[in-house]
Design a protein around this motif. Structure first.
Motif, short mmCIF file in Angstrom:
data_model
loop_
_atom_site.label_atom_id
_atom_site.label_comp_id
_atom_site.label_asym_id
_atom_site.label_seq_id
_atom_site.Cartn_x
_atom_site.Cartn_y
_atom_site.Cartn_z
N GLY A 40 0.84 -1.20 0.00
CA GLY A 40 0.00 0.00 0.00
C GLY A 40 0.87 1.24 0.00
N CYS A 41 1.80 1.30 -0.93
CA CYS A 41 2.84 2.34 -0.90
C CYS A 41 2.33 3.74 -1.22
CB CYS A 41 3.99 1.98 -1.83
SG CYS A 41 3.59 2.10 -3.60
N GLY A 42 1.10 3.86 -1.75
CA GLY A 42 0.59 5.19 -2.07
C GLY A 42 1.46 5.89 -3.08
N THR A 43 1.82 7.13 -2.79
CA THR A 43 2.67 7.90 -3.71
C THR A 43 4.15 7.69 -3.44
OG1 THR A 43 2.60 9.84 -2.26
CG2 THR A 43 0.89 9.67 -3.96
N GLY A 44 4.48 6.80 -2.52
CA GLY A 44 5.87 6.46 -2.29
C GLY A 44 6.57 7.27 -1.21
N ILE A 45 5.81 7.85 -0.29
CA ILE A 45 6.41 8.69 0.74
C ILE A 45 7.39 7.89 1.59
CG2 ILE A 45 5.95 10.03 2.82
CD1 ILE A 45 3.30 10.90 1.48
N ALA A 46 6.93 6.80 2.20
CA ALA A 46 7.82 5.98 3.02
C ALA A 46 8.88 5.29 2.18
CB ALA A 46 7.01 4.95 3.80
N ALA A 47 8.50 4.86 0.98
CA ALA A 47 9.45 4.18 0.09
C ALA A 47 10.65 5.06 -0.20
CB ALA A 47 8.75 3.77 -1.20
N ARG A 48 10.43 6.33 -0.48
CA ARG A 48 11.54 7.23 -0.77
C ARG A 48 12.42 7.43 0.46
NH1 ARG A 48 7.33 10.05 -3.33
NH2 ARG A 48 7.39 11.76 -1.81
N GLN A 49 11.80 7.51 1.64
CA GLN A 49 12.62 7.63 2.85
C GLN A 49 13.50 6.40 3.05
OE1 GLN A 49 9.05 9.27 5.40
NE2 GLN A 49 10.97 9.73 6.46
N LEU A 50 12.95 5.23 2.78
CA LEU A 50 13.73 4.01 2.91
C LEU A 50 14.81 3.93 1.83
CD1 LEU A 50 10.75 1.69 3.78
CD2 LEU A 50 12.80 1.97 5.21
N GLN A 51 14.52 4.38 0.63
CA GLN A 51 15.53 4.43 -0.41
C GLN A 51 16.69 5.34 -0.01
OE1 GLN A 51 13.13 5.62 -3.80
NE2 GLN A 51 13.20 3.57 -4.66
N ALA A 52 16.35 6.49 0.56
CA ALA A 52 17.39 7.43 0.99
C ALA A 52 18.26 6.83 2.09
CB ALA A 52 16.74 8.73 1.47
N ALA A 53 17.69 5.87 2.85
CA ALA A 53 18.44 5.20 3.90
C ALA A 53 19.24 4.01 3.38
CB ALA A 53 17.49 4.74 5.01
N GLY A 54 19.19 3.77 2.06
CA GLY A 54 20.00 2.74 1.45
C GLY A 54 19.28 1.47 1.06
N CYS A 55 17.96 1.42 1.21
CA CYS A 55 17.19 0.21 0.87
C CYS A 55 16.79 0.19 -0.60
CB CYS A 55 15.92 0.12 1.72
SG CYS A 55 16.21 0.06 3.50
N ARG A 56 16.64 -1.01 -1.13
CA ARG A 56 15.99 -1.22 -2.43
C ARG A 56 14.52 -1.50 -2.14
NH1 ARG A 56 17.09 -5.69 -4.38
NH2 ARG A 56 18.33 -6.61 -2.70
N VAL A 57 13.62 -0.73 -2.73
CA VAL A 57 12.20 -0.80 -2.36
C VAL A 57 11.34 -1.11 -3.57
CG1 VAL A 57 10.27 0.39 -1.26
CG2 VAL A 57 12.62 0.90 -0.54
N LEU A 58 10.44 -2.08 -3.40
CA LEU A 58 9.37 -2.33 -4.35
C LEU A 58 8.06 -1.99 -3.67
CD1 LEU A 58 8.17 -3.52 -7.00
CD2 LEU A 58 8.07 -5.74 -5.80
N GLY A 59 7.24 -1.16 -4.31
CA GLY A 59 5.94 -0.84 -3.78
C GLY A 59 4.86 -1.71 -4.40
N VAL A 60 3.81 -1.96 -3.64
CA VAL A 60 2.59 -2.60 -4.15
C VAL A 60 1.44 -1.67 -3.82
CG1 VAL A 60 1.04 -4.59 -4.02
CG2 VAL A 60 3.51 -4.92 -3.81
N GLU A 61 0.71 -1.24 -4.83
CA GLU A 61 -0.32 -0.22 -4.63
C GLU A 61 -1.52 -0.51 -5.54
OE1 GLU A 61 -2.81 2.67 -3.96
OE2 GLU A 61 -1.03 2.40 -2.69
N PRO A 62 -2.74 -0.59 -4.99
CA PRO A 62 -3.91 -0.91 -5.81
C PRO A 62 -4.40 0.23 -6.70
CG PRO A 62 -4.58 -0.57 -3.55
CD PRO A 62 -3.07 -0.55 -3.55
N ASP A 63 -4.08 1.47 -6.36
CA ASP A 63 -4.57 2.63 -7.11
C ASP A 63 -3.52 3.04 -8.14
OD1 ASP A 63 -5.27 5.25 -7.99
OD2 ASP A 63 -6.43 5.57 -6.16
#
Length: 274
Positions: free
Chosen positions: A59-82
């Motif tokens: 439920g990544c939405g527009t990627g707010i948390a995902a971008r924060q995690l990316q900035a911390a060095g993570c590789r992120v895949l989002g899953v979002e129904p919309d």
């Protein structure tokens, strides 16, 4: 904003994942959602990133948390129904699969962490926990978290007063205290914890809480109000009335105010063999 409270049963309180039409209204203005919604505390992001390289954001939405995690060095895949929210996330550099998390296919992919930022209550708790277990490596972490604002009493009272006037039949009650607001989230966390236990594939769930603070101007506060289901589903004239009334309350507070947030988290570690 409105929070379901004990003493009054309503569908959104008992099973919010069955009423996703509210969540689906967020994509009507994905740009505003991405601009106005609060971020998440650095301490939480760093704690997750310290033990995770590959992260799945449910439920990544527009990627707010995902971008924060990316900035911390993570590789992120989002899953979002919309698809509208997913497209906004992609434009900010987040890879996204468009699907409801419960129906999403990991296709053999395995992650160090599954997170859900302000989204787990829109996911069926039993199916979501089972899917997270499927996607996590043994030792991987599931962490679902929510920002709980501790609003000034003047603001809560202003919103409750005008919202009852413009939408008297809305299925919400209004927390008079921070403790009541947190209690609403504790029920959500309790349901999530029970579902995690029932999978038999996680260690005992635990709760984390991170305190932080953000200052809003009048315009910034009204902007984020329009990203909540309580207003996105109102006719334009009604939402304008709510904004005018709350804006007047903010003006009376000097035009800006600080909001202490508690970011509450339910988390558990995947056990067993792959």
């Amino acid at each position: 904003m409105p929070t379901p409270l004990s003493g009054r049963s309503c569908p959104s309180e008992q099973e919010p994942h069955r009423h996703r039409e509210m969540a689906e209204s967020f994509g009507e203005d994905a740009e505003r959602y991405d601009r106005a919604r609060p971020r998440y505390p650095a301490a939480l992001v760093e704690r997750i990133a310290s033990e995770a390289d590959a992260v799945l954001d449910a439920g990544c939405g527009t990627g707010i948390a995902a971008r924060q995690l990316q900035a911390a060095g993570c590789r992120v895949l989002g899953v979002e129904p919309d698809a509208r929210m997913a497209e906004r996330a992609r434009r900010s550099g987040v890879e996204v699969d468009v699907a409801a998390f419960e129906a999403w296919d990991p296709a053999g992919r395995v992650f160090d962490a599954v997170v859900a930022a302000q989204a787990w209550h829109w996911i069926d708790p039993a199916a979501g926990a089972a899917k997270a277990a499927q996607a996590l490596r043994p030792g991987g972490r599931l962490a679902a978290f929510w920002n709980v604002p501790r609003l000034p009493a003047e603001l809560t009272e202003a919103f409750a007063e005008v919202y009852r006037r413009v939408a008297p039949d809305a299925p919400f009650t209004f927390p008079a205290t921070t403790e009541q607001a947190l209690e609403g989230h504790r029920r959500i966390i309790g349901t999530a914890a029970d579902a995690i236990r029932e999978t038999g594939r996680f260690g005992e769930p635990e709760e984390w809480c991170f305190d932080w603070e953000w200052t809003y101007t009048r315009d910034a506060w009204l902007d984020q109000m329009l990203t909540h289901g309580a207003l996105t589903r109102l006719p334009p004239d009604k939402s304008a009335e709510v904004l005018e009334h709350v804006g007047t309350a903010v003006d009376a507070m000097g035009g800006s105010f600080a909001v202490p947030y508690a970011t509450v988290t339910i988390t558990a570690v995947r056990t067993g063999a792959a």
